[in-house]
Design an enzyme around this catalytic site. Structure first.
Site, PDB file in Angstrom:
ATOM      1  N   ARG A   8      54.709  47.953  24.144  1.00 65.51           N
ATOM      2  CA  ARG A   8      53.270  48.034  23.784  1.00 65.51           C
ATOM      3  C   ARG A   8      52.972  50.010  23.745  1.00 65.51           C
ATOM      4  O   ARG A   8      51.687  49.495  23.295  1.00 65.51           O
ATOM      5  CB  ARG A   8      53.154  47.582  25.145  1.00 65.51           C
ATOM      6  N   ARG A  12      41.969  44.220  38.747  1.00 64.74           N
ATOM      7  CA  ARG A  12      41.314  44.563  37.618  1.00 64.74           C
ATOM      8  C   ARG A  12      40.622  43.378  37.547  1.00 64.74           C
ATOM      9  O   ARG A  12      40.238  42.832  35.584  1.00 64.74           O
ATOM     10  CB  ARG A  12      42.574  44.667  36.604  1.00 64.74           C
ATOM     11  N   LYS A  26      47.861  55.871  22.659  1.00 59.14           N
ATOM     12  CA  LYS A  26      47.005  53.605  23.220  1.00 59.14           C
ATOM     13  C   LYS A  26      46.381  53.626  23.631  1.00 59.14           C
ATOM     14  O   LYS A  26      45.082  53.219  22.550  1.00 59.14           O
ATOM     15  CB  LYS A  26      48.297  53.259  23.735  1.00 59.14           C
ATOM     16  N   ASN A  27      45.587  54.594  24.596  1.00 59.45           N
ATOM     17  CA  ASN A  27      43.898  54.397  25.473  1.00 59.45           C
ATOM     18  C   ASN A  27      43.490  54.846  24.856  1.00 59.45           C
ATOM     19  O   ASN A  27      41.897  54.539  25.294  1.00 59.45           O
ATOM     20  CB  ASN A  27      44.521  54.294  26.677  1.00 59.45           C
ATOM     21  N   ASP A  56      48.314  56.849  35.106  1.00 61.55           N
ATOM     22  CA  ASP A  56      50.008  55.829  34.525  1.00 61.55           C
ATOM     23  C   ASP A  56      50.959  56.989  34.412  1.00 61.55           C
ATOM     24  O   ASP A  56      51.471  56.935  33.782  1.00 61.55           O
ATOM     25  CB  ASP A  56      48.420  56.048  32.997  1.00 61.55           C
ATOM     26  N   CYS A  63      46.627  40.979  36.566  1.00 62.11           N
ATOM     27  CA  CYS A  63      47.983  41.716  36.176  1.00 62.11           C
ATOM     28  C   CYS A  63      48.710  42.147  37.219  1.00 62.11           C
ATOM     29  O   CYS A  63      49.042  41.911  38.231  1.00 62.11           O
ATOM     30  CB  CYS A  63      47.930  42.345  34.675  1.00 62.11           C
TER      31      CYS A  63
END
Ligand code: EPU
Length: 418
Positions: A395, A121, A22-23, A303, A116
């Site tokens: 997501r 952030r 994803k990233n 993560d 968030c």
């Protein structure tokens, strides 16, 4: 909203194929804005965040078509250089279009992301860097307005390494006039993947993966064929699924070379980890208590912190997990406690006393990796665990319930519940 129902207690056994990262896919998709000719991207994961950025690119002027095993994207002309709050509130990574839009058309308007669930952030370092490259930036009514007839290469020192900040400036610098030097840049493998993609498009980027990246700006970039790297966080999460259920999992199509800290940490807990060039096998054994601290790459990724906490919850002793990247990334602790975990929070440390068993309970996911943590806890807990608000999970994890079912987990998605 969908929820996930899990009956815990089955050791997972079999093979799982790891999806594209994803990233890495997010910045690479944003980087397609830098050229007019088509790109063919392989291994783009099917995820909520990826659908969001593709829709945003279409709104900006891209045509996106899905073929059997790749996605074709072309941005012949920019019809709209704005990303409103509707996009940014859906996905913070929307900020990744700022650098490419500014470099391509000299003007960009992107809503300023707020905080968030995991922290404040800020993105000031992205904006400071663009200003150093000659952009005029002002923020009004929550929108970032950036202008630069032509960006100019510059030396830029990051006060703290930032992943998307490094990516945004690398993309902007690729089309700037002259040389940009990014110092104290983030070194994550996803940044290297973006640099490889940009270089395939004709950019001149040297040093990605180290803390000093040199970018010689070029006057134009072309389209490219590119395969997105495997997702090291998805792979790490499944490694922990093998360990926590004391199973035997073979993860295929991953890149162990990017995962040293995760592999070492898991080995320290007692699992057997067998590594080949593109696969990792985890044989779960005892679960020893081991301290862990999140750090920028090559340290243990933030993560993976929540998932590692699920593992330590059922370890044989006392461990301390220290989160150094995001100030409030401990929302999963309260949910783990509802399942019987013994966790005490002290500032940015979590002190975890392993318990012999977790017990299934209804729990609420608060962010993507917290959701993965609760799924892991559910896989080992006695009885049924209900994980609510799994839209966070969708997501970032492609077909997670299918992948886990294939290796023996009892996990089921229930559509449309509260
Ligand atoms: N920071 C600043 N100022 C800035 C930018 C960042 O102080 O202008 C600080 C942050 O507050 C934080 C640290 O720098 O303490 C690192 O933040 P970074 O900017 O690197 O995070 P990010 O780019 O917003 C990416 C990933 C995250 C991942 C972090 C850290 C993407 C799209 N997101 O976020 O992924 O946690 O790097 O590795 O690449 C996830 O996938 O679940 C996720 C949250």
């Amino acid at each position: 909203m969908d929820k996930m129902l899990i009956q815990g207690g089955t050791p997972l056994e079999g093979e799982i194929r790891i999806s594209g990262a994803k990233n890495a896919a997010l910045p690479i998709l944003a980087a397609t804005l830098l050229s007019t000719t088509p790109h063919r991207l392989k291994n783009v994961p099917k995820l909520g965040d990826i659908t969001t950025i593709k829709r945003l690119l279409e709104k900006i002027g891209a045509t996106v078509s899905e073929e059997a095993d790749h996605c074709v994207i072309q941005v012949q002309a920019i019809g709209n250089n704005e990303a409103s709050y509707d996009w940014v509130k859906t996905m913070r990574a929307t900020i990744l279009v700022l650098g490419p839009l500014l470099a391509r058309c000299g003007e960009a308007h992107v809503s300023l992301p707020g905080g968030c669930a995991i922290g404040a952030r800020p993105i000031q370092l992205h904006l400071d860097g663009l200003e150093k490259m000659g952009a005029e930036i002002h923020i009004e009514h929550g929108m970032i307005h950036a202008k630069a007839a032509k960006l100019k290469g510059a030396p830029i020192y990051f006060e703290a390494p930032t992943v998307t900040g490094t990516e945004n400036l690398m993309m902007a610098a690729a089309l700037a006039e002259g040389t940009t030097i990014l110092e104290n840049a983030a070194c994550e493998p996803e940044i290297v993947d973006l640099a490889h993609f940009l270089n395939r498009c004709g950019a001149q980027i040297m040093g990605a993966g180290t803390d000093k990246i040199v970018i010689n700006g070029v006057s134009s970039l072309s389209g490219a064929d590119y395969e997105i790297m495997p997702d090291r966080i998805e792979a790490g999460t499944f490694m922990l699924a093998g360990a926590i259920t004391r199973g035997d999992l073979m993860l295929k199509r991953c890149n162990p070379a990017d995962m040293g800290s995760i592999i070492e940490k898991l080995q320290a807990t007692g699992s057997e980890v067998k590594i080949q060039k593109k696969s990792i096998r985890v044989i779960g054994k005892e679960i020893k208590a081991v301290d862990a601290k999140t750090l920028p790459y090559p340290g243990l990724p933030t993560d993976m912190q929540a998932q590692f906490m699920a593992l330590m919850s059922v370890s044989d002793g006392l461990s301390v997990i220290t989160e150094t990247i995001f100030e409030s990334r401990f929302n999963h602790c309260a949910e783990l406690r509802r399942m019987g975990a013994d966790i005490r929070l002290e500032g940015h440390h979590a002190v975890i006393k392993g318990v012999p068993h977790l017990s299934g309970a209804p729990v609420m996911a608060s962010d993507l990796r917290a959701s993965a943590c609760l799924i892991l806890a559910g896989l080992v807990a006695e009885g049924e665990t209900e994980v609510l608000r799994i839209y966070h999970l969708d997501r970032g994890y492609e077909a997670i319930e299918e992948k886990l079912s294939q290796v023996g987990a009892s996990i089921q998605r229930v559509k449309g519940s509260l």
